[in-house]
Design a protein around this motif. Structure first.
Motif, PDB file in Angstrom:
ATOM      1  N   THR A 138       0.820  -1.215   0.000  1.00  0.00           N
ATOM      2  CA  THR A 138       0.000   0.000   0.000  1.00  0.00           C
ATOM      3  C   THR A 138       0.855   1.268   0.000  1.00  0.00           C
ATOM      4  O   THR A 138       0.481   2.270  -0.600  1.00  0.00           O
ATOM      5  CB  THR A 138      -0.963   0.027   1.211  1.00  0.00           C
ATOM      6  OG1 THR A 138      -0.224  -0.230   2.404  1.00  0.00           O
ATOM      7  CG2 THR A 138      -2.053  -1.017   1.061  1.00  0.00           C
ATOM      8  N   LYS A 141       1.256   5.249  -4.173  1.00  0.00           N
ATOM      9  CA  LYS A 141       1.332   6.670  -4.543  1.00  0.00           C
ATOM     10  C   LYS A 141       2.355   6.937  -5.639  1.00  0.00           C
ATOM     11  O   LYS A 141       2.219   7.894  -6.395  1.00  0.00           O
ATOM     12  CB  LYS A 141       1.652   7.524  -3.316  1.00  0.00           C
ATOM     13  CG  LYS A 141       2.984   7.194  -2.663  1.00  0.00           C
ATOM     14  CD  LYS A 141       3.128   7.906  -1.320  1.00  0.00           C
ATOM     15  CE  LYS A 141       4.379   7.455  -0.601  1.00  0.00           C
ATOM     16  NZ  LYS A 141       4.376   7.844   0.820  1.00  0.00           N
ATOM     17  N   LYS A 170      -8.092  -3.369   1.471  1.00  0.00           N
ATOM     18  CA  LYS A 170      -7.221  -2.276   1.943  1.00  0.00           C
ATOM     19  C   LYS A 170      -6.428  -1.678   0.777  1.00  0.00           C
ATOM     20  O   LYS A 170      -6.306  -0.458   0.655  1.00  0.00           O
ATOM     21  CB  LYS A 170      -6.273  -2.830   3.012  1.00  0.00           C
ATOM     22  CG  LYS A 170      -5.299  -1.822   3.580  1.00  0.00           C
ATOM     23  CD  LYS A 170      -4.333  -2.498   4.556  1.00  0.00           C
ATOM     24  CE  LYS A 170      -3.234  -1.552   4.986  1.00  0.00           C
ATOM     25  NZ  LYS A 170      -2.171  -2.229   5.756  1.00  0.00           N
ATOM     26  N   LYS A 219      -8.724   0.271  -1.597  1.00  0.00           N
ATOM     27  CA  LYS A 219      -9.081   1.569  -1.013  1.00  0.00           C
ATOM     28  C   LYS A 219      -7.940   2.574  -1.155  1.00  0.00           C
ATOM     29  O   LYS A 219      -8.158   3.761  -1.434  1.00  0.00           O
ATOM     30  CB  LYS A 219      -9.415   1.358   0.466  1.00  0.00           C
ATOM     31  CG  LYS A 219     -10.368   2.373   1.038  1.00  0.00           C
ATOM     32  CD  LYS A 219     -11.011   1.839   2.301  1.00  0.00           C
ATOM     33  CE  LYS A 219     -10.604   2.673   3.486  1.00  0.00           C
ATOM     34  NZ  LYS A 219     -11.215   2.210   4.734  1.00  0.00           N
ATOM     35  N   GLU A 220      -6.704   2.101  -0.970  1.00  0.00           N
ATOM     36  CA  GLU A 220      -5.546   2.993  -1.091  1.00  0.00           C
ATOM     37  C   GLU A 220      -5.346   3.441  -2.540  1.00  0.00           C
ATOM     38  O   GLU A 220      -4.997   4.603  -2.799  1.00  0.00           O
ATOM     39  CB  GLU A 220      -4.284   2.302  -0.562  1.00  0.00           C
ATOM     40  CG  GLU A 220      -3.021   3.149  -0.631  1.00  0.00           C
ATOM     41  CD  GLU A 220      -3.062   4.415   0.218  1.00  0.00           C
ATOM     42  OE1 GLU A 220      -2.147   5.251   0.054  1.00  0.00           O
ATOM     43  OE2 GLU A 220      -3.983   4.581   1.055  1.00  0.00           O
ATOM     44  N   ASP A 275      -7.716   3.838  -4.696  1.00  0.00           N
ATOM     45  CA  ASP A 275      -8.773   4.831  -4.883  1.00  0.00           C
ATOM     46  C   ASP A 275      -8.373   6.169  -4.271  1.00  0.00           C
ATOM     47  O   ASP A 275      -8.540   7.230  -4.889  1.00  0.00           O
ATOM     48  CB  ASP A 275     -10.064   4.320  -4.237  1.00  0.00           C
ATOM     49  CG  ASP A 275     -11.212   5.291  -4.382  1.00  0.00           C
ATOM     50  OD1 ASP A 275     -11.789   5.363  -5.489  1.00  0.00           O
ATOM     51  OD2 ASP A 275     -11.522   5.996  -3.401  1.00  0.00           O
ATOM     52  N   ARG A 276      -7.831   6.137  -3.072  1.00  0.00           N
ATOM     53  CA  ARG A 276      -7.446   7.376  -2.361  1.00  0.00           C
ATOM     54  C   ARG A 276      -6.363   8.135  -3.114  1.00  0.00           C
ATOM     55  O   ARG A 276      -6.437   9.361  -3.271  1.00  0.00           O
ATOM     56  CB  ARG A 276      -6.958   7.003  -0.949  1.00  0.00           C
ATOM     57  CG  ARG A 276      -6.772   8.184  -0.016  1.00  0.00           C
ATOM     58  CD  ARG A 276      -6.452   7.701   1.385  1.00  0.00           C
ATOM     59  NE  ARG A 276      -5.053   7.325   1.533  1.00  0.00           N
ATOM     60  CZ  ARG A 276      -4.064   8.180   1.828  1.00  0.00           C
ATOM     61  NH1 ARG A 276      -4.325   9.469   1.985  1.00  0.00           N
ATOM     62  NH2 ARG A 276      -2.828   7.746   1.964  1.00  0.00           N
ATOM     63  N   GLN A 277      -5.354   7.413  -3.580  1.00  0.00           N
ATOM     64  CA  GLN A 277      -4.259   8.062  -4.301  1.00  0.00           C
ATOM     65  C   GLN A 277      -4.700   8.540  -5.683  1.00  0.00           C
ATOM     66  O   GLN A 277      -4.301   9.605  -6.144  1.00  0.00           O
ATOM     67  CB  GLN A 277      -3.067   7.111  -4.417  1.00  0.00           C
ATOM     68  CG  GLN A 277      -2.436   6.723  -3.088  1.00  0.00           C
ATOM     69  CD  GLN A 277      -1.801   7.893  -2.350  1.00  0.00           C
ATOM     70  OE1 GLN A 277      -1.478   8.928  -2.947  1.00  0.00           O
ATOM     71  NE2 GLN A 277      -1.619   7.742  -1.047  1.00  0.00           N
ATOM     72  N   ALA A 303      -7.580   9.565  -6.549  1.00  0.00           N
ATOM     73  CA  ALA A 303      -8.422  10.759  -6.414  1.00  0.00           C
ATOM     74  C   ALA A 303      -7.587  12.035  -6.462  1.00  0.00           C
ATOM     75  O   ALA A 303      -8.036  13.061  -6.997  1.00  0.00           O
ATOM     76  CB  ALA A 303      -9.206  10.692  -5.102  1.00  0.00           C
ATOM     77  N   LYS A 304      -6.367  11.963  -5.957  1.00  0.00           N
ATOM     78  CA  LYS A 304      -5.490  13.144  -5.948  1.00  0.00           C
ATOM     79  C   LYS A 304      -5.146  13.595  -7.365  1.00  0.00           C
ATOM     80  O   LYS A 304      -4.830  14.760  -7.596  1.00  0.00           O
ATOM     81  CB  LYS A 304      -4.192  12.836  -5.188  1.00  0.00           C
ATOM     82  CG  LYS A 304      -4.401  12.513  -3.717  1.00  0.00           C
ATOM     83  CD  LYS A 304      -3.073  12.142  -3.058  1.00  0.00           C
ATOM     84  CE  LYS A 304      -3.260  11.740  -1.605  1.00  0.00           C
ATOM     85  NZ  LYS A 304      -1.981  11.332  -0.975  1.00  0.00           N
ATOM     86  N   LEU A 346     -16.123   3.397  -4.066  1.00  0.00           N
ATOM     87  CA  LEU A 346     -14.826   3.872  -4.550  1.00  0.00           C
ATOM     88  C   LEU A 346     -14.981   4.382  -5.986  1.00  0.00           C
ATOM     89  O   LEU A 346     -15.237   3.615  -6.901  1.00  0.00           O
ATOM     90  CB  LEU A 346     -13.796   2.740  -4.484  1.00  0.00           C
ATOM     91  CG  LEU A 346     -13.640   2.058  -3.115  1.00  0.00           C
ATOM     92  CD1 LEU A 346     -12.589   0.952  -3.191  1.00  0.00           C
ATOM     93  CD2 LEU A 346     -13.282   3.068  -2.029  1.00  0.00           C
ATOM     94  N   HIS A 357     -12.672   6.008  -7.832  1.00  0.00           N
ATOM     95  CA  HIS A 357     -11.443   6.180  -8.610  1.00  0.00           C
ATOM     96  C   HIS A 357     -10.739   4.858  -8.926  1.00  0.00           C
ATOM     97  O   HIS A 357      -9.568   4.852  -9.292  1.00  0.00           O
ATOM     98  CB  HIS A 357     -10.501   7.157  -7.900  1.00  0.00           C
ATOM     99  CG  HIS A 357     -11.075   8.543  -7.848  1.00  0.00           C
ATOM    100  ND1 HIS A 357     -10.901   9.464  -8.859  1.00  0.00           N
ATOM    101  CD2 HIS A 357     -11.875   9.135  -6.927  1.00  0.00           C
ATOM    102  CE1 HIS A 357     -11.546  10.580  -8.548  1.00  0.00           C
ATOM    103  NE2 HIS A 357     -12.146  10.404  -7.387  1.00  0.00           N
TER     104      HIS A 357
END
Length: 223
Positions: free
Chosen positions: A74, A78, A94, A97-98, A100-102, A104-105, A144, A146
């Motif tokens: 994870t 990035k 997990k 989700k990571e 998706d989070r990255q 989105a940036k 999610l 992204h």
């Protein structure tokens, strides 16, 4: 060497059935080997180490579509999210989700495959079939925005027994059908069945693979 790669890429491509995409596994091979395959029209390459992949992304043509095919931690997501075309080896919610989070940036939607463990070997990564069902049943993945789940990936056991390899690929194909029907029936993006490598991709195509990862048959032994 360059001549061999150029010949090999055509030999492998010509052996693929209609609708099967080739991911040329270029990990541990230098830029000039990738360029030789690129010059013959290959655009999809697979790498499994974030640092090596990032270096190659910087130095090689920008129309290459890079697939991350190895176990992805994870904390490395990035680094590859800005440019990766597909992450083939999502083995936990997990990690999903990571990604998706990255993503989105960068306002990107990253295509991913869920890695399924059907092989008998404990060293393999991936969701066990029941773990995958539970993760999809929980439904959090639907929130999610992204990531786009495009199908399943698996690797067969590293054995000489073709019947065992075929049986494992058939398990993956049956699971794909079940998951497609239950969770992605109206989702055209969920269509990839990624199994088959240099030694077993012909068997994989019998078992409805749409994407094969071939390295040594194209590039020779790793450097």
């Amino acid at each position: 060497m360059e001549y061999d790669i150029r010949r090999n890429i055509h030999d492998v491509s010509d052996s693929l059935r209609p609708g099967v995409e080739l991911v040329a596994v270029s990990k541990y091979h230098p830029d000039e080997h990738i360029k030789a395959a690129y010059m013959e029209g290959q655009r999809v390459f697979g790498e499994s180490h974030e640092r090596e992949l990032t270096e190659k992304y910087r130095t090689l043509p920008k129309d290459i579509r890079w697939h991350f095919i190895g176990h992805l931690q994870t904390n490395k997501v990035k680094y590859i999210v800005p440019y990766i075309s597909m992450i083939d080896s999502v083995d936990s919610f997990k990690l999903l989700k990571e990604i998706d989070r990255q993503a989105a940036k960068y306002e990107r939607i990253i295509d991913v495959l869920l890695e399924i463990r059907v092989a008998q070997e404990e060293t393999k990564y991936g969701f066990l079939p029941d773990e995958c069902r539970r993760m999809l049943d929980a439904g959090q993945w639907r929130e999610l925005d992204h990531v786009r789940i495009c199908g399943l990936m698996t690797m067969a056991s590293n054995v000489d027994d073709e019947n065992q390899i075929r049986s494992e690929f058939e398990q993956a194909a049956a699971l794909f059908d079940e998951i497609k029907q239950q969770y992605f029936a109206d989702n055209e993006a969920f269509r990839e069945r990624s199994w088959g490598m240099s030694d077993d991709y012909h068997i994989a195509m019998d078992c409805r693979s749409t994407m094969v990862r071939v390295g040594s048959k194209i590039f020779g032994p790793r450097i």
